[in-house]
Design an enzyme around this catalytic site. Structure first.
Site, short mmCIF file in Angstrom:
data_model
loop_
_atom_site.label_atom_id
_atom_site.label_comp_id
_atom_site.label_asym_id
_atom_site.label_seq_id
_atom_site.Cartn_x
_atom_site.Cartn_y
_atom_site.Cartn_z
N LYS A 129 11.27 4.94 -3.02
CA LYS A 129 11.10 4.85 -1.57
C LYS A 129 11.65 3.51 -1.11
O LYS A 129 11.11 2.45 -1.46
CB LYS A 129 9.63 4.99 -1.17
CG LYS A 129 9.42 4.85 0.34
CD LYS A 129 7.96 4.69 0.70
CE LYS A 129 7.83 4.26 2.16
NZ LYS A 129 6.44 3.92 2.52
N ALA B 240 3.68 6.27 7.91
CA ALA B 240 3.10 5.14 8.66
C ALA B 240 2.49 5.58 9.98
O ALA B 240 3.06 6.36 10.73
CB ALA B 240 4.12 4.04 8.92
N GLY B 241 1.29 5.05 10.23
CA GLY B 241 0.64 5.22 11.52
C GLY B 241 -0.43 6.28 11.59
O GLY B 241 -1.18 6.34 12.57
N ASN C 86 -1.47 5.74 3.40
CA ASN C 86 -2.27 4.91 2.50
C ASN C 86 -3.50 4.38 3.24
O ASN C 86 -4.65 4.72 2.92
CB ASN C 86 -1.45 3.77 1.93
CG ASN C 86 -2.18 2.95 0.87
OD1 ASN C 86 -1.65 1.98 0.35
ND2 ASN C 86 -3.40 3.31 0.51
N THR C 87 -3.28 3.56 4.27
CA THR C 87 -4.39 2.90 4.96
C THR C 87 -5.39 3.89 5.53
O THR C 87 -6.60 3.65 5.51
CB THR C 87 -3.85 2.00 6.08
OG1 THR C 87 -2.89 1.10 5.53
CG2 THR C 87 -4.97 1.20 6.72
#
Length: 262
Positions: free
Chosen positions: A104, A191-192, A213-214
């Protein structure tokens, strides 16, 4: 378009899960293991600059709890701000993983927004593809640049839904739809994502998968959130394949008047 909720193929390999997860930000390696298992993910992304997969032989390795025999490890260049550093980092990842080609690419613009630096991303992508890598690439939600990355030879484009770690969800579904419409390689939101409904929306738009992930690691209960994300991705894909009803400005009765009893 197939109406079966089958897996998707990247670089010639088919995966059953359309949810890809990260390996950072967890409390410890045991929590990482449990959340990864709960997610049902097949592909696990690893920040080579931040997570030990053999760089330090004296420290615990992520591969002890997320073994390559069970998962596809996706080394990424998180933390890189120019093409040169990103290329070096992914070459290191390839060496640590015994010649593993899938990676990635992530080249960031600044430390505050973590928005992709697209000029440097395009440079790095071209060099990595020529070097034999199968490049999945984090990019802006610009359909022109996403197509440029595909034309370079990237095996998947991964536009952000909103800023990394922001949890703001999908802020521009129209741009994502344009990218999906034009792409001939897998499109994954990266993301997001903040919660399960964000993942479902991404899949309902027609994305091939979602990487996060987060949203999982930062939840109050990461293991439960991992299960929720797995179900959301599956439900969103089913809804996309089913074909939603059109939005209308007028009501439409659930029960028709024709053939009524009284």
């Amino acid at each position: 378009m197939s109406k079966e909720n089958t897996g998707f193929t990247i670089a010639g390999k088919t995966y059953s899960s359309r949810l890809l997860v990260g390996s950072g930000k967890y409390r410890d390696l045991e929590q990482t293991r449990l959340a990864t298992e709960a997610s049902g993910a097949d592909i696990i992304t690893v920040a080579i600059r931040r997570v030990n997969i053999g760089q330090d032989p004296n420290a615990p390795s992520l591969l002890d709890v997320v073994p390559p025999s069970r998962y596809t490890i996706l080394p990424n260049s998180a933390g890189c701000y120019n093409a040169k550093d990103a290329i070096y980092t992914l070459q290191l990842g390839r060496e640590l993983l015994g010649g593993h080609k899938l990676c990635k690419l992530e080249v960031l613009g600044d430390e505050k927004s973590l928005f992709p630096n697209m000029p440097e991303t395009l440079i790095a992508a071209e060099i990595l593809v020529k070097d034999g890598f199968d490049v999945m690439v984090y990019c802006s939600d610009d359909p022109i640049q996403a197509k440029m990355l595909e034309d370079i030879g990237c095996v998947a484009v991964m536009p952000l839904a909103s800023l990394i770690g922001s949890g703001m969800g999908i802020l521009n579904p129209w741009n994502l739809s344009l990218i999906i419409e034009r792409a001939t390689v897998p499109v994954l939101v990266d993301a997001g994502v903040g919660t399960a409904s964000d993942a479902a929306i991404a899949m309902e738009l027609g994305c091939d998968g979602v990487l996060m992930n987060t949203a999982i690691a930062g939840a109050q209960d990461p293991i439960r959130m991992a299960r929720a994300m797995r179900l959301a991705v599956e439900a969103g894909r089913e809804a996309f394949l089913a074909g939603r009803i059109p939005k209308r400005f007028s009501a439409s009765a659930s029960s028709p008047m024709s053939g009524r009893v009284v």
